[in-house]
Scaffold this motif. Structure first.
Motif, mmCIF file in Angstrom:
data_model
loop_
_atom_site.group_PDB
_atom_site.id
_atom_site.type_symbol
_atom_site.label_atom_id
_atom_site.label_comp_id
_atom_site.label_asym_id
_atom_site.label_seq_id
_atom_site.Cartn_x
_atom_site.Cartn_y
_atom_site.Cartn_z
ATOM 1 N N GLY A 223 -47.592 -0.021 -27.726
ATOM 2 C CA GLY A 223 -46.914 -1.152 -27.117
ATOM 3 C C GLY A 223 -47.393 -2.484 -27.652
ATOM 4 O O GLY A 223 -47.156 -3.519 -27.060
ATOM 5 N N HIS A 224 -48.080 -2.451 -28.794
ATOM 6 C CA HIS A 224 -48.627 -3.674 -29.385
ATOM 7 C C HIS A 224 -47.530 -4.690 -29.649
ATOM 8 O O HIS A 224 -47.698 -5.879 -29.379
ATOM 9 N N SER A 225 -46.382 -4.252 -30.173
ATOM 10 C CA SER A 225 -45.311 -5.175 -30.523
ATOM 11 C C SER A 225 -44.787 -5.919 -29.306
ATOM 12 O O SER A 225 -44.560 -7.128 -29.352
ATOM 13 N N ASP A 226 -44.585 -5.184 -28.202
ATOM 14 C CA ASP A 226 -44.100 -5.828 -26.984
ATOM 15 C C ASP A 226 -45.109 -6.842 -26.462
ATOM 16 O O ASP A 226 -44.739 -7.934 -26.022
ATOM 17 N N LYS A 227 -46.371 -6.484 -26.498
ATOM 18 C CA LYS A 227 -47.416 -7.398 -26.037
ATOM 19 C C LYS A 227 -47.492 -8.622 -26.933
ATOM 20 O O LYS A 227 -47.673 -9.750 -26.458
ATOM 21 N N LEU A 228 -47.373 -8.404 -28.243
ATOM 22 C CA LEU A 228 -47.416 -9.523 -29.181
ATOM 23 C C LEU A 228 -46.261 -10.478 -28.932
ATOM 24 O O LEU A 228 -46.435 -11.703 -28.917
ATOM 25 N N GLU A 229 -45.075 -9.924 -28.726
ATOM 26 C CA GLU A 229 -43.909 -10.768 -28.464
ATOM 27 C C GLU A 229 -44.090 -11.581 -27.188
ATOM 28 O O GLU A 229 -43.770 -12.770 -27.129
ATOM 29 N N GLU A 263 -36.675 -11.715 -35.225
ATOM 30 C CA GLU A 263 -37.975 -11.039 -35.116
ATOM 31 C C GLU A 263 -37.861 -9.791 -34.250
ATOM 32 O O GLU A 263 -38.412 -8.737 -34.587
ATOM 33 N N ARG A 264 -37.136 -9.913 -33.138
ATOM 34 C CA ARG A 264 -36.993 -8.764 -32.233
ATOM 35 C C ARG A 264 -36.225 -7.635 -32.907
ATOM 36 O O ARG A 264 -36.581 -6.463 -32.787
ATOM 37 N N LEU A 265 -35.173 -7.983 -33.638
ATOM 38 C CA LEU A 265 -34.388 -6.957 -34.316
ATOM 39 C C LEU A 265 -35.214 -6.266 -35.395
ATOM 40 O O LEU A 265 -35.161 -5.039 -35.542
ATOM 41 N N LEU A 266 -35.999 -7.023 -36.140
ATOM 42 C CA LEU A 266 -36.834 -6.428 -37.182
ATOM 43 C C LEU A 266 -37.835 -5.444 -36.582
ATOM 44 O O LEU A 266 -38.113 -4.392 -37.164
ATOM 45 N N ARG A 267 -38.364 -5.781 -35.397
ATOM 46 C CA ARG A 267 -39.272 -4.857 -34.723
ATOM 47 C C ARG A 267 -38.526 -3.596 -34.306
ATOM 48 O O ARG A 267 -39.041 -2.483 -34.444
ATOM 49 N N HIS A 268 -37.310 -3.772 -33.784
ATOM 50 C CA HIS A 268 -36.520 -2.614 -33.341
ATOM 51 C C HIS A 268 -36.150 -1.707 -34.514
ATOM 52 O O HIS A 268 -35.937 -0.504 -34.332
ATOM 53 N N PRO A 272 -43.318 -2.895 -39.043
ATOM 54 C CA PRO A 272 -44.559 -3.145 -38.302
ATOM 55 C C PRO A 272 -44.934 -4.623 -38.282
ATOM 56 O O PRO A 272 -44.567 -5.399 -39.168
ATOM 57 N N ASP A 273 -45.678 -5.007 -37.247
ATOM 58 C CA ASP A 273 -46.215 -6.364 -37.178
ATOM 59 C C ASP A 273 -47.466 -6.467 -38.044
ATOM 60 O O ASP A 273 -48.230 -5.514 -38.182
ATOM 61 N N ASP A 274 -47.675 -7.631 -38.611
ATOM 62 C CA ASP A 274 -48.874 -7.898 -39.387
ATOM 63 C C ASP A 274 -50.004 -8.211 -38.415
ATOM 64 O O ASP A 274 -49.866 -9.093 -37.562
ATOM 65 N N PRO A 275 -51.150 -7.501 -38.504
ATOM 66 C CA PRO A 275 -52.246 -7.744 -37.554
ATOM 67 C C PRO A 275 -52.818 -9.157 -37.623
ATOM 68 O O PRO A 275 -53.485 -9.600 -36.676
ATOM 69 N N THR A 276 -52.576 -9.873 -38.721
ATOM 70 C CA THR A 276 -53.088 -11.244 -38.793
ATOM 71 C C THR A 276 -52.302 -12.197 -37.896
ATOM 72 O O THR A 276 -52.772 -13.300 -37.603
#
Length: 356
Positions: A223-229, A263-268, A272-276
């Protein structure tokens, strides 16, 4: 029980959400420890997330809900120490009080369909150029052409659609150049807004946001992506939109719409998100927390530069993916908008290919 005065003819959306949640909490239908997320609440009330967020902030101030080390809010005050209950809110059978239902019904027709249309449009522009046919949009939602034009006019104000030289409504394509344009405006507005609003930022909230960002940075949990958003949105709300300049806030919000949608569509799509990313955001917040406002603004500008490059790199990946076969029936794809060897462009020209 809270009642809206009968003589009040209009209701702000956050007030509708607040009354709905407050009465279900006070009535015991939302149990202590239940996790409240903006998205599902917005779906129930058919409104956007922003007014739900504001409603939850008001309930937090009244100690009916509180934040915790996770997404959303917990029902109840912080000193109750309850475990999170992540059940489906739609399964609780919540009651929409009569005055709330009347307020929802009294909202103009364009508002009731706007969020769905915005979602449909934002979801297709990564893949090319689309035309929106007014009569098909009206038939799809069983509304009048007047309502459709209200919706499209508001989408136009926010930069999500435009009219071409043939007066057709057009959406997309999202290109490397359009991303650069949006981020250029972000670099002009957002660091300046941060500086202008620094004195208005809550120190307690900035410290809390720093802790949440640090925790996410140190872990790689599901759930990292949702938390990041969520944290990214909170950083914008808290650090950038604290500026007292109303017009600047409006420009920033409108410019962010196509960016956050992309950004949301790219995640869907599974990119992956960049950890930086979280590190850059955490540094902005940490510098603000330490009172280094100018350095925080400079770090925000560096974060925006890096975000732009990341998004353009992701668009290059999307350019080779097949176009989705299922889109809303009122969206018609125009031509073949594919990868383009010209540097800085990922798709065809920002025009209607049917118009010479």
């Amino acid at each position: 029980m809270i009642r809206i005065p009968p003589e009040q003819k209009t209701h702000r959306r956050y007030e509708i959400a607040e009354h709905f949640l407050r009465e279900n909490i006070e009535g015991g239908r939302l149990p202590t420890g239940f996790v409240l997320l903006e998205g599902p609440i917005a779906e129930i009330l058919q409104i956007s997330r922003a007014p739900v967020q504001r409603a939850l902030a008001k309930l937090e101030a009244d100690k009916l809900v509180h934040r915790f080390n996770g997404r959303g809010f917990l029902v109840g005050s912080q000193d109750m120490g309850v475990a999170p209950n992540r059940s489906d809110i739609k399964a609780l059978g919540l009651i929409i009080p009569q005055h709330v239902d009347e307020a929802l019904q009294s909202r103009s027709s364009w508002e009731r369909i706007y969020n769905t249309v915005e979602h449909d449009v934002a979801g297709c522009v990564v893949f090319g150029l689309y035309r929106i046919v007014e009569i098909e949009l009206a038939d799809h939602f069983k509304v009048s052409r007047t309502v459709v034009r209200d919706v499209l006019s508001r989408l136009q104000e926010r930069g999500l659609v435009r009219k071409n030289q043939s007066s057709h409504w057009i959406a997309g394509p999202l290109t490397a150049q359009s991303i650069k344009d949006h981020f250029s405006l972000r670099r002009m507005l957002e660091p300046s807004a941060l500086i202008a609003g620094a004195a208005h930022i809550s120190n307690a909230k900035i410290c809390e946001l720093f802790v949440r960002m640090t925790n996410l940075e140190a872990t790689a949990q599901e759930g990292h992506s949702d938390k990041l958003e969520e944290l990214q949105r909170q950083m914008i709300d808290l650090c950038v939109l604290a500026t007292p300049h109303e017009r600047m806030r409006e420009l920033i919000r409108n410019n962010l719409l196509p960016v956050t949608a992309a950004e949301r569509l790219l995640r869907h799509l599974g990119l992956p998100d960049d950890p930086t990313t979280i590190t850059e955001m955490r540094l902005v917040v940490e510098l603000l927390m330490r009172g280094a406002v100018a350095a925080a603004a400079a770090m925000l500008e560096a974060h925006l530069d890096a975000s732009m490059k990341r998004m353009i790199a992701q668009l290059k990946i999307v350019a080779v993916l097949p176009t989705p076969t299922a889109t809303a029936d009122y969206l018609t794809r125009l031509g073949d908008v594919t990868a383009n060897p010209v540097p800085g462009r990922l798709s065809g020209p920002d025009t209607d290919p049917h118009h010479s």
